[in-house]
Scaffold this motif. Structure first.
Motif, PDB file in Angstrom:
ATOM      1  N   ALA A  74       0.820  -1.217   0.000  1.00 18.71           N
ATOM      2  CA  ALA A  74       0.000   0.000   0.000  1.00 18.71           C
ATOM      3  C   ALA A  74       0.854   1.268   0.000  1.00 18.71           C
ATOM      4  CB  ALA A  74      -0.937  -0.003   1.213  1.00 18.71           C
ATOM      5  N   ILE A  75       1.869   1.315   0.852  1.00 21.14           N
ATOM      6  CA  ILE A  75       2.694   2.521   0.938  1.00 21.14           C
ATOM      7  C   ILE A  75       3.581   2.667  -0.306  1.00 21.14           C
ATOM      8  CG2 ILE A  75       4.502   3.713   2.264  1.00 21.14           C
ATOM      9  CD1 ILE A  75       1.596   3.768   3.458  1.00 21.14           C
ATOM     10  N   SER A  76       4.041   1.559  -0.865  1.00 21.29           N
ATOM     11  CA  SER A  76       4.810   1.648  -2.116  1.00 21.29           C
ATOM     12  C   SER A  76       3.939   2.217  -3.232  1.00 21.29           C
ATOM     13  CB  SER A  76       5.353   0.274  -2.514  1.00 21.29           C
ATOM     14  OG  SER A  76       6.318  -0.148  -1.585  1.00 21.29           O
ATOM     15  N   ALA A  77       2.702   1.744  -3.314  1.00 19.85           N
ATOM     16  CA  ALA A  77       1.783   2.266  -4.335  1.00 19.85           C
ATOM     17  C   ALA A  77       1.473   3.733  -4.078  1.00 19.85           C
ATOM     18  CB  ALA A  77       0.496   1.438  -4.335  1.00 19.85           C
ATOM     19  N   LEU A  78       1.269   4.095  -2.817  1.00 19.35           N
ATOM     20  CA  LEU A  78       1.006   5.490  -2.465  1.00 19.35           C
ATOM     21  C   LEU A  78       2.182   6.376  -2.865  1.00 19.35           C
ATOM     22  CD1 LEU A  78      -0.770   7.642  -1.013  1.00 19.35           C
ATOM     23  CD2 LEU A  78       0.495   7.052   1.081  1.00 19.35           C
ATOM     24  N   ARG A  79       3.387   5.933  -2.561  1.00 25.33           N
ATOM     25  CA  ARG A  79       4.581   6.719  -2.908  1.00 25.33           C
ATOM     26  C   ARG A  79       4.725   6.870  -4.424  1.00 25.33           C
ATOM     27  NH1 ARG A  79       7.980   4.430   1.884  1.00 25.33           N
ATOM     28  NH2 ARG A  79       7.826   6.217   3.279  1.00 25.33           N
ATOM     29  N   GLU A  80       4.425   5.803  -5.142  1.00 25.78           N
ATOM     30  CA  GLU A  80       4.511   5.876  -6.602  1.00 25.78           C
ATOM     31  C   GLU A  80       3.509   6.896  -7.140  1.00 25.78           C
ATOM     32  OE1 GLU A  80       3.749   3.091 -10.520  1.00 25.78           O
ATOM     33  OE2 GLU A  80       4.240   2.123  -8.622  1.00 25.78           O
ATOM     34  N   TRP A  81       2.292   6.836  -6.638  1.00 27.64           N
ATOM     35  CA  TRP A  81       1.262   7.766  -7.100  1.00 27.64           C
ATOM     36  C   TRP A  81       1.621   9.204  -6.726  1.00 27.64           C
ATOM     37  CZ3 TRP A  81      -3.055  10.386  -4.581  1.00 27.64           C
ATOM     38  CH2 TRP A  81      -3.937  10.975  -5.502  1.00 27.64           C
ATOM     39  N   MET A  82       2.105   9.384  -5.490  1.00 28.01           N
ATOM     40  CA  MET A  82       2.480  10.727  -5.045  1.00 28.01           C
ATOM     41  C   MET A  82       3.636  11.277  -5.889  1.00 28.01           C
ATOM     42  SD  MET A  82       0.249  11.383  -2.796  1.00 28.01           S
ATOM     43  CE  MET A  82       0.745  12.718  -1.740  1.00 28.01           C
ATOM     44  N   ALA A  83       4.545  10.418  -6.300  1.00 34.24           N
ATOM     45  CA  ALA A  83       5.643  10.853  -7.172  1.00 34.24           C
ATOM     46  C   ALA A  83       5.105  11.279  -8.533  1.00 34.24           C
ATOM     47  CB  ALA A  83       6.673   9.745  -7.321  1.00 34.24           C
ATOM     48  N   GLN A  84       4.119  10.543  -9.039  1.00 39.33           N
ATOM     49  CA  GLN A  84       3.541  10.879 -10.344  1.00 39.33           C
ATOM     50  C   GLN A  84       2.855  12.237 -10.331  1.00 39.33           C
ATOM     51  OE1 GLN A  84       0.934   7.686 -11.473  1.00 39.33           O
ATOM     52  NE2 GLN A  84       2.613   6.333 -12.070  1.00 39.33           N
ATOM     53  N   ILE A  85       2.285  12.597  -9.182  1.00 43.04           N
ATOM     54  CA  ILE A  85       1.589  13.889  -9.115  1.00 43.04           C
ATOM     55  C   ILE A  85       2.493  15.003  -8.563  1.00 43.04           C
ATOM     56  CG2 ILE A  85      -0.685  12.809  -8.948  1.00 43.04           C
ATOM     57  CD1 ILE A  85      -0.678  13.489  -5.941  1.00 43.04           C
ATOM     58  N   GLY A  86       3.771  14.667  -8.370  1.00 41.87           N
ATOM     59  CA  GLY A  86       4.721  15.673  -7.918  1.00 41.87           C
ATOM     60  C   GLY A  86       4.645  16.012  -6.442  1.00 41.87           C
ATOM     61  N   ALA A  87       4.153  15.095  -5.642  1.00 39.89           N
ATOM     62  CA  ALA A  87       3.989  15.358  -4.203  1.00 39.89           C
ATOM     63  C   ALA A  87       4.717  14.324  -3.350  1.00 39.89           C
ATOM     64  CB  ALA A  87       2.498  15.381  -3.865  1.00 39.89           C
ATOM     65  N   SER A  88       5.828  13.808  -3.848  1.00 42.66           N
ATOM     66  CA  SER A  88       6.514  12.736  -3.126  1.00 42.66           C
ATOM     67  C   SER A  88       7.058  13.184  -1.775  1.00 42.66           C
ATOM     68  CB  SER A  88       7.632  12.142  -3.979  1.00 42.66           C
ATOM     69  OG  SER A  88       8.538  13.141  -4.351  1.00 42.66           O
ATOM     70  N   LYS A  89       7.317  14.478  -1.600  1.00 45.76           N
ATOM     71  CA  LYS A  89       7.842  14.953  -0.313  1.00 45.76           C
ATOM     72  C   LYS A  89       6.850  14.758   0.824  1.00 45.76           C
ATOM     73  CE  LYS A  89      11.252  18.075  -2.065  1.00 45.76           C
ATOM     74  NZ  LYS A  89      11.938  19.318  -1.994  1.00 45.76           N
ATOM     75  N   SER A  90       5.568  14.711   0.493  1.00 49.66           N
ATOM     76  CA  SER A  90       4.569  14.545   1.556  1.00 49.66           C
ATOM     77  C   SER A  90       4.587  13.138   2.153  1.00 49.66           C
ATOM     78  CB  SER A  90       3.168  14.885   1.047  1.00 49.66           C
ATOM     79  OG  SER A  90       2.793  14.005   0.021  1.00 49.66           O
ATOM     80  N   VAL A  91       5.194  12.175   1.450  1.00 46.99           N
ATOM     81  CA  VAL A  91       5.297  10.810   1.992  1.00 46.99           C
ATOM     82  C   VAL A  91       6.757  10.366   2.077  1.00 46.99           C
ATOM     83  CG1 VAL A  91       2.976   9.991   1.407  1.00 46.99           C
ATOM     84  CG2 VAL A  91       4.788   9.863  -0.314  1.00 46.99           C
ATOM     85  N   ALA A  92       7.635  11.327   2.302  1.00 48.30           N
ATOM     86  CA  ALA A  92       9.058  11.006   2.475  1.00 48.30           C
ATOM     87  C   ALA A  92       9.235  10.145   3.713  1.00 48.30           C
ATOM     88  CB  ALA A  92       9.861  12.293   2.602  1.00 48.30           C
ATOM     89  N   VAL A  93      10.311   9.376   3.734  1.00 46.59           N
ATOM     90  CA  VAL A  93      10.587   8.469   4.847  1.00 46.59           C
ATOM     91  C   VAL A  93      10.626   9.257   6.157  1.00 46.59           C
ATOM     92  CG1 VAL A  93      12.259   6.866   5.839  1.00 46.59           C
ATOM     93  CG2 VAL A  93      11.816   6.852   3.376  1.00 46.59           C
ATOM     94  N   HIS A  94       9.927   8.726   7.150  1.00 46.27           N
ATOM     95  CA  HIS A  94       9.822   9.356   8.466  1.00 46.27           C
ATOM     96  C   HIS A  94      10.472   8.438   9.503  1.00 46.27           C
ATOM     97  CE1 HIS A  94       7.701  10.477  12.234  1.00 46.27           C
ATOM     98  NE2 HIS A  94       7.825  11.700  11.733  1.00 46.27           N
ATOM     99  N   MET A  95      10.836   8.996  10.623  1.00 45.72           N
ATOM    100  CA  MET A  95      11.474   8.227  11.696  1.00 45.72           C
ATOM    101  C   MET A  95      10.610   7.043  12.134  1.00 45.72           C
ATOM    102  SD  MET A  95      14.324   8.404  12.903  1.00 45.72           S
ATOM    103  CE  MET A  95      15.118   7.236  13.943  1.00 45.72           C
TER     104      MET A  95
END
Length: 188
Positions: free
Chosen positions: A104-125
């Motif tokens: 789920a998170i891999s798919a979310l990150r891929e989609w967020m990257a496609q829409i130019g919003a990958s920073k909102s799901v950047a790796v967190h502690m």
């Protein structure tokens, strides 16, 4: 950047998967299989820290390495979880939580990257803590014995893998909350 030292170390985590799985099909004594698989997992899991350290130290960071590193981690963890479920050392429900979250998170990150919003799901502690607990729990469950005559690794591993499952859900909720504003902005 396919063949830098850090990237080659990342590749070793992927190559390790059939080796670790294969140990459990070998004709060795069960305790020896457990020990070998545990040592292999620990050695290969340690490359996760080492490859990042070397990439920064040798100035060999790359977008390919940044992509491959979490993929290798996920492959190693998911394959090990499936082995543990097969050996009846980990609950199927735990494996479904952890593997499902990774998808789920891999798919979310891929989609967020496609829409130019990958920073909102950047790796967190929180995600790093989840991975650390998984990487400690799995060798405990692979070993499935007693260490120093007092530490029952099966019991500790079970507690830790359930803790990892809780952290898995928590980190998934965190990433989804971070992505929600972008999702809402694009869903009409």
């Amino acid at each position: 950047m396919f063949f830098t030292i850090p990237t080659l170390m990342t590749w070793t985590r992927i190559v390790a998967i059939p080796l670790i799985v294969g140990v459990f099909y070998s004709p060795l004594d069960p305790a020896m299989r457990n020990l070998i698989a545990t040592v292999m997992f620990v050695v290969f899991a340690a490359t996760d820290w080492l490859d990042g350290f070397l990439a920064r130290k040798l100035n060999q960071t790359s977008s390919f390495g940044a992509f491959l590193d979490p993929v290798a981690d996920k492959f190693l963890v998911c394959a090990s979880l499936l082995v543990l479920v097969h050996l009846q050392r980990a609950d199927v429900f735990v494996a479904l939580i952890i593997i499902g979250r990774e998808i789920a998170i891999s798919a979310l990150r891929e989609w967020m990257a496609q829409i130019g919003a990958s920073k909102s799901v950047a790796v967190h502690m929180l995600g790093k803590l989840k991975t650390t607990v998984q990487m400690v729990a799995i060798p405990f469950l692979l070993f499935d014995g007693t260490v120093f005559g007092v530490i029952d690794t099966g019991t500790w591993g079970t507690w830790l893998i359930w803790a990892a499952a809780v952290l898995t859900v928590w980190s998934m909720v965190y990433y989804l909350q971070k992505a929600l504003p972008e999702i809402r902005a694009r869903v009409k």
